[in-house]
Design a protein around this motif. Structure first.
Motif, mmCIF file in Angstrom:
data_model
loop_
_atom_site.group_PDB
_atom_site.id
_atom_site.type_symbol
_atom_site.label_atom_id
_atom_site.label_comp_id
_atom_site.label_asym_id
_atom_site.label_seq_id
_atom_site.Cartn_x
_atom_site.Cartn_y
_atom_site.Cartn_z
ATOM 1 N N THR A 262 0.853 -1.198 0.000
ATOM 2 C CA THR A 262 0.000 0.000 0.000
ATOM 3 C C THR A 262 0.887 1.246 0.000
ATOM 4 N N ASP A 263 0.287 2.389 -0.356
ATOM 5 C CA ASP A 263 1.077 3.625 -0.383
ATOM 6 C C ASP A 263 0.920 4.397 0.926
ATOM 7 N N SER A 264 1.437 5.615 0.971
ATOM 8 C CA SER A 264 1.501 6.352 2.230
ATOM 9 C C SER A 264 0.105 6.725 2.748
ATOM 10 N N LEU A 265 -0.915 6.652 1.893
ATOM 11 C CA LEU A 265 -2.273 6.939 2.348
ATOM 12 C C LEU A 265 -3.070 5.651 2.547
ATOM 13 N N GLY A 266 -2.375 4.497 2.496
ATOM 14 C CA GLY A 266 -3.045 3.229 2.714
ATOM 15 C C GLY A 266 -3.874 2.759 1.532
ATOM 16 N N ARG A 267 -3.564 3.264 0.323
ATOM 17 C CA ARG A 267 -4.293 2.801 -0.850
ATOM 18 C C ARG A 267 -3.601 1.583 -1.434
ATOM 19 N N ASP A 268 -4.402 0.651 -1.917
ATOM 20 C CA ASP A 268 -3.845 -0.585 -2.450
ATOM 21 C C ASP A 268 -3.064 -0.292 -3.736
ATOM 22 N N LEU A 269 -1.771 -0.654 -3.736
ATOM 23 C CA LEU A 269 -0.918 -0.290 -4.874
ATOM 24 C C LEU A 269 -1.237 -1.093 -6.128
ATOM 25 N N PHE A 270 -1.625 -2.363 -5.922
ATOM 26 C CA PHE A 270 -1.917 -3.200 -7.084
ATOM 27 C C PHE A 270 -3.022 -2.561 -7.920
ATOM 28 N N ILE A 271 -4.078 -2.134 -7.213
ATOM 29 C CA ILE A 271 -5.207 -1.565 -7.926
ATOM 30 C C ILE A 271 -4.830 -0.207 -8.521
ATOM 31 N N ARG A 272 -3.955 0.497 -7.843
ATOM 32 C CA ARG A 272 -3.533 1.788 -8.393
ATOM 33 C C ARG A 272 -2.669 1.597 -9.641
ATOM 34 N N VAL A 273 -1.845 0.552 -9.628
ATOM 35 C CA VAL A 273 -1.057 0.276 -10.835
ATOM 36 C C VAL A 273 -1.976 -0.128 -11.991
ATOM 37 N N LEU A 274 -3.040 -0.904 -11.661
ATOM 38 C CA LEU A 274 -3.988 -1.288 -12.717
ATOM 39 C C LEU A 274 -4.705 -0.060 -13.282
ATOM 40 N N TYR A 275 -5.175 0.813 -12.372
ATOM 41 C CA TYR A 275 -5.804 2.042 -12.854
ATOM 42 C C TYR A 275 -4.799 2.895 -13.622
ATOM 43 N N GLY A 276 -3.563 2.885 -13.131
ATOM 44 C CA GLY A 276 -2.504 3.607 -13.833
ATOM 45 C C GLY A 276 -2.333 3.089 -15.247
ATOM 46 N N ALA A 277 -2.457 1.750 -15.395
ATOM 47 C CA ALA A 277 -2.362 1.155 -16.726
ATOM 48 C C ALA A 277 -3.447 1.722 -17.622
#
Lengths: 309, 304
Positions: free
Chosen positions: B87-102
């Motif tokens: 997770t990142d510094s705000l506790g957001r799931d990184l996997f899902i953020r990378v997917l959204y980033g994609a």
């Protein structure tokens, strides 16, 4: 020769004028002036500032003033750093960027050309594959990621080199490597494919038939011709190094023009953005012109001004 | 496209003149596909890109996390069974953020390239087809714009516009079409002297019809190759812009935003840089391999 030179310089001036006009009107299309951020400013003070920087003049008058100033080599004052002009900022920070840029170009050529020759000479063998893998990686990794990794490994873990600043010779190594990575990969590929091209030509067969050694064939006969495309790349490379320096200088806290540019973007310091853009454009245009002039000297088959065809 | 007229003498003369290289037929595409299939790197790249597209579209629907859910109790956790990439510094799931980033990074790459395609094809098509003085003036304009680093325009445009996805599309779209215009012009110049164009004109087709129906379809090979190179370029440029603070705005995050956030925390939480950087690099590699393969398959003359 002279005619061509005059035509090229004339063209370059037109290009610069277009760039200047476009950037000027773009900057003035922004809603709100450069001082809108400071909301607490009393109206009287604001009016005073705007009068001082002539922001209330009609746009066309401002444009004419700006053109006249630039023609005299004066890029105007900075809005954020009171009392400093864009010229001061460039004079102070460009030498740093220039040094870093030249070191990177040198490094890129020093590694890229031999690596390309090696890959071409050992085509489809392991040196070629290794070089191919490295250059592909070099193109695939963003420079800020590469810089972060270099710092983490060489500065933090091993403690061999300083992580930032610009004081000792050792502090130059990491940023120069990070900045050189991308052009190095390009130069390697370019050298490889053009050496391969040249090696297939008849005069190389003649040289080999005369019984010359591999080294003589490669370096005395093949390389000079193979390097011509690399020279063409100098123009785009200058552009790449310039824009690359924005990121690298910011990461390594180097007081060069690139990091100033990024800071002025954050600050919305319009005159500085405008001035540095213009300065950069002039450099790149000059580099392209230089390449066009050098080109026929290297390759007698090409006449001046005929490179495009 | 020419088939609908069934103008048989044209076909005969084109074949007898031995111009099959310039007039792609069904054979051209199946040949190209055969050549591409043999290229392992290109197929690997194509497979990776298709997989990435699928995962980027479907993945977020299947996950219980969203890209903006903050949970401070779970901030900066390392990779685990629950949070695959941590997770990142705000506790957001990184996997899902990378997917959204994609989604965002791919969208930027694809949309920007399509805008370039439209502008470049129209501009280059007109320039090459009309020729003469018009061509010279239009290409001089391109040369003028070309002599300034494109990234500088993009930066200026992004300073003028507000950072955001829509504005990135616009800024990229109006900055990067020069290359496409040059390629299309070159192809059109080569093709327009051929007999099928003359035949079409003799049947009363006007300029825009000839450009769109006859010349562009024949230049598709070169256009596709150029597209496959411009998509990764756009993704890379967006990452760069994000780093200097001109990318998409929070809570949306492209790979560039994620990676430049990760750079700040590399000392303590290296995984926060590792995953987005990996995503960028693998995608760049995939597109590089694919475009190399496409170039070899679609444009045999450019082969080294």
């Amino acid at each position: 020769m002279l005619n061509y030179l005059i035509k090229r310089i004339g063209n370059s001036i037109i290009v610069l004028w277009v760039v200047m006009t476009v950037t000027f009107f773009l900057m003035h299309a922004i809603p709100g002036g450069p001082f809108t951020a400071e909301k607490s400013l009393p109206p009287a003070v604001k009016a005073n500032i705007e009068a001082r920087y002539k922001l209330n003049d009609p746009l066309l008058t401002q444009y004419k003033d700006y053109l006249a100033n630039v023609a005299r080599g004066d890029l105007g004052p900075s809005f954020k750093y009171v009392g400093r002009s864009v010229n001061d900022i460039i004079a102070e920070s460009f030498p740093v960027s220039l040094e870093l840029g030249l070191e990177s170009i040198f490094l890129a050529l020093l590694v890229g050309v031999p690596a390309g020759v090696l890959a071409a000479y050992r085509r489809s063998r392991w040196p070629d594959r290794a070089v191919n893998l490295l250059t592909t990686l070099g193109v695939a990794v963003p420079s800020f990621v590469l810089s972060a990794l270099l710092v983490e490994f060489f500065a933090m873990k091993l403690g061999w080199l300083p992580a930032a600043m610009w004081n000792s010779w050792a502090s130059r190594i990491l940023p120069a490597v990070a900045l050189a990575a991308m052009p190095m990969a390009f130069i390697t590929r370019l050298t490889r494919s053009s050496v391969l091209d040249v090696l297939g030509q008849d005069y190389i067969k003649t040289a080999k038939a005369k019984g010359l050694s591999t080294g003589a064939v490669l370096f005395r006969h093949a390389l000079p011709n193979a390097l011509i495309p690399v020279v063409t790349y100098l123009g785009p490379m200058a552009a790449g190094i310039l824009t690359g320096s924005f990121v690298i200088e910011t990461i390594f806290a180097i007081p060069g023009l690139g990091s100033y540019f990024v800071t002025s973007i954050y600050n919305r310091d319009y005159t500085v953005i405008l001035g540095i853009t213009l300065f950069y454009s002039a450099i790149v245009i000059f580099m392209n012109m230089l390449v066009d002039l050098i080109y026929p000297l290297l390759d007698p088959r090409i006449k001046l001004g005929e490179r495009e065809e | 496209m020419e088939k609908q007229y069934d103008f048989s003498p044209l076909n005969l003369s084109a074949q007898s003149a031995g111009q099959e290289a310039a007039a792609p037929s069904a054979g051209y595409w199946s040949d190209a596909w055969l050549r591409l299939k043999k290229d392992k790197g290109a197929m690997l790249g194509l497979g990776f890109i298709l997989l990435l597209l699928t995962v980027a579209i479907i993945g977020p629907m299947l996950s219980s996390f969203s890209y903006e859910d903050q949970n401070f109790l779970q901030a900066n956790l390392g990779p685990s069974a629950e949070h695959w990439f941590g997770t990142d510094s705000l506790g957001r799931d990184l996997f899902i953020r990378v997917l959204y980033g994609a989604r965002i990074s791919l969208a930027i790459g694809i949309v920007a390239s399509l805008i370039n395609l439209v502008i470049g094809v129209i501009y280059g098509g007109i320039s090459g087809y009309v020729g003469g003085r018009t061509d010279r003036i239009m290409m001089n304009i391109v040369d003028v714009l070309y002599s300034v680093p494109t990234l500088l325009y993009v930066i200026l445009l992004m300073v003028v516009f507000k950072p955001g996805l829509m504005n990135i599309f616009i800024a990229f779209g109006i900055s990067y079409w020069l290359q496409m215009a040059r390629i299309v012009r070159g192809e059109v110049l080569k093709l327009k002297e051929q007999e099928f164009v003359l035949a079409s004109r003799s049947m009363g087709a006007n300029g825009s019809r000839i450009i769109l129906k006859h010349l562009i379809p024949n230049a598709v090979g070169a256009i596709i190759v150029s597209l496959s190179m411009s998509i990764p370029d756009a993704i890379f440029t967006e990452a760069f812009l994000s780093f200097i603070g001109l990318g998409v705005s929070a809570p949306m995050a492209s790979w560039g935003v994620l990676a430049s956030d990760g750079v700040n925390t590399i000392r303590v939480f290296p995984f926060q840089l590792f995953f987005p950087a990996m995503a960028i690099s693998l995608t760049m590699l995939a597109f590089n391999f694919l475009s190399d393969g496409l170039r070899d398959a679609l444009d045999p003359k450019m082969r080294r």
